[in-house]
Design a protein around this motif. Sequence first.
Motif, mmCIF file in Angstrom:
data_model
loop_
_atom_site.group_PDB
_atom_site.id
_atom_site.type_symbol
_atom_site.label_atom_id
_atom_site.label_comp_id
_atom_site.label_asym_id
_atom_site.label_seq_id
_atom_site.Cartn_x
_atom_site.Cartn_y
_atom_site.Cartn_z
ATOM 1 N N ASP A 79 -9.417 2.491 4.098
ATOM 2 C CA ASP A 79 -10.575 1.477 4.965
ATOM 3 C C ASP A 79 -9.249 0.898 6.499
ATOM 4 O O ASP A 79 -10.376 0.936 6.785
ATOM 5 N N ASP A 80 -8.231 1.773 5.531
ATOM 6 C CA ASP A 80 -7.711 1.313 6.895
ATOM 7 C C ASP A 80 -7.667 2.274 8.037
ATOM 8 O O ASP A 80 -7.210 2.439 9.045
ATOM 9 N N GLU A 100 -3.585 1.559 -8.042
ATOM 10 C CA GLU A 100 -2.249 0.816 -6.924
ATOM 11 C C GLU A 100 -3.433 1.904 -6.206
ATOM 12 O O GLU A 100 -3.596 1.910 -5.261
ATOM 13 N N GLU A 102 -7.981 3.887 -1.197
ATOM 14 C CA GLU A 102 -9.461 3.054 -0.677
ATOM 15 C C GLU A 102 -8.616 1.793 0.459
ATOM 16 O O GLU A 102 -9.910 2.024 1.715
ATOM 17 N N LYS A 103 -7.695 1.134 0.698
ATOM 18 C CA LYS A 103 -7.562 0.701 1.733
ATOM 19 C C LYS A 103 -6.984 1.856 2.850
ATOM 20 O O LYS A 103 -7.063 0.891 3.830
ATOM 21 N N PRO A 135 0.373 -1.542 -0.610
ATOM 22 C CA PRO A 135 0.054 0.093 0.274
ATOM 23 C C PRO A 135 0.329 1.251 0.175
ATOM 24 O O PRO A 135 1.710 1.539 0.309
ATOM 25 N N LYS A 142 -6.787 1.428 -4.882
ATOM 26 C CA LYS A 142 -6.770 0.527 -3.736
ATOM 27 C C LYS A 142 -5.952 0.950 -2.695
ATOM 28 O O LYS A 142 -6.220 0.900 -1.641
ATOM 29 N N SER A 143 -4.867 1.699 -2.582
ATOM 30 C CA SER A 143 -4.145 1.942 -1.505
ATOM 31 C C SER A 143 -4.430 2.860 -0.840
ATOM 32 O O SER A 143 -4.712 3.567 0.152
#
Length: 517
Positions: free
Chosen positions: A113-114, A103, A109-110, A21, A106-107
């Motif tokens: 989310d994180d 990425e 989003e992650k 990430p 996603k990163s």
Amino acid sequence: MVPMGHMDEMDPMDEMGQMGPMDENGQMGHGGRMGQMVHDGQMGHDGQMGQMGHGGQMGRMGHDGQMDHGGQMVHGGQMGHGDKSEEKEDKSGEKVKNDKSGEKEKSEEKVKDDKSEEKDKSEEKEKKEKEDKSGEKEDKSGEKEKKDKSVEKEKNDKSGEKEKKDKSVEKLKEDKSEEKDKSEEKEKNDKSGEKEKSGEKEKEDKSEEKDKSEEKDKSEEKEKNDKSGEKEKSEEKEKEDKSGEKEKKDKNISTNNQFCSTWGDSHFRTFNGDFFQLPSTCNYILASQCKSSLESFSILIKRQKIDGVTTIKKITMNLEGVDVELAGTSVRFNEELVTLPFSQSGISIARGCSYVKIEAKLGLVMKWNEEDSFSVELDAKFKNETCGLCADFTTETGISMTPEDVGEMWKVSDLNEECEDMSSTATTTCAKQTSLCEELLSGTAFLSCQDLLDTDKYIEACEKDMCNCNSSSSSCLCKTITEYSRQCAYVGGKPQEWKTEDICATPRGAKCVMNTA
């Protein structure tokens, strides 16, 4: 196409082949993550892509796939110059770009989310910490409450223990006090018992001594009684003899001693046969029916003394509501002067040879010599119903009071007249003249009277007259001897001539020359 600048080494991919990430600045960490892009798209160290040079050119790859400036690959896989390489590079750049974009998404989003997860964890942690703090606070509060309860319990236990101890001490004191009281009571009872025993013994000794003394007294008393009995018998016999003589003398005076008289120097003979002298000029009740609910008669008498000679001043009677007054030679009936003989309302009044006779049908006969003598005879129905100087008309003899006390009892106040008690004073002639009284009354003229009357009483009355007489003659004894002669004739005796020219001579021209006058 502008050649890419020098690119740093790329980190190998992790076990799954994914790129790590991106951090807040777009860096990719270890394990195949993309490095941070620096000025104009440069990639950093540790497997990161090399920096993109100015104009977006990628440098060539060095050892093990690194790209150098111009996009050539060196050592095993280096890319050379030409179109294919550029096309490949474009595709590869596009792919890298897409991968980077994916990425990145996603990163991001992650990361989002994180962050959300981290935020939730943080909130959860904060909540848990808050709960822990609240729980800790509650635990502390509970612990404090528990501690307070423990302290209070300990305090209550100590207080209860102290109270128990105090009660124990108090009980011990009470037990000691009770034991002391019992001991003192026992000691007191022992002493009391000893005292009672001692007192009882002393009492028994005294009782024994008393019995002995009483026995001795009885013995002495018996001896004394024996002597006294003999003496009493002797005296009683003598008394009976005298009493027999007296009874014999008085038996004919009148039935039931119903005769009372007064004469001379204030002499009185009662219904009961007692004699006394009361020298006084006061008004007295002579006789009255005072012990009955109805007073049917009353007789009052008043004396006077003129020139040393005592006479009766007046006699006042009330006979069943009728007033009769005798004074001197006059008679009044209900305050009216009447001439004798007179009779009215059951009352008759007549003058005899030596006296005035008043007779009432209710049961009275009275005689007055109009000078110093007056007598009353009552019917037996008045027995024990009279009072006055003539007494209560019973058979009992003996006056317990003095003549003065008797006089005070029956004196009647008279506001219109003054009165005085006349004291008797004996003169020097008393001793010489007293023998004459006994000589006359015990003489032959009264032999028939001596067994009918108590001659001794008349002798005593005669002696009093002689002792109080102011004259040296024998005239002072005449009134008592005359009374004795009258009473003798009244009880049936026959007195003989006792008057002489020297003793109580009868005045010349007197209507009555009888010795009874």
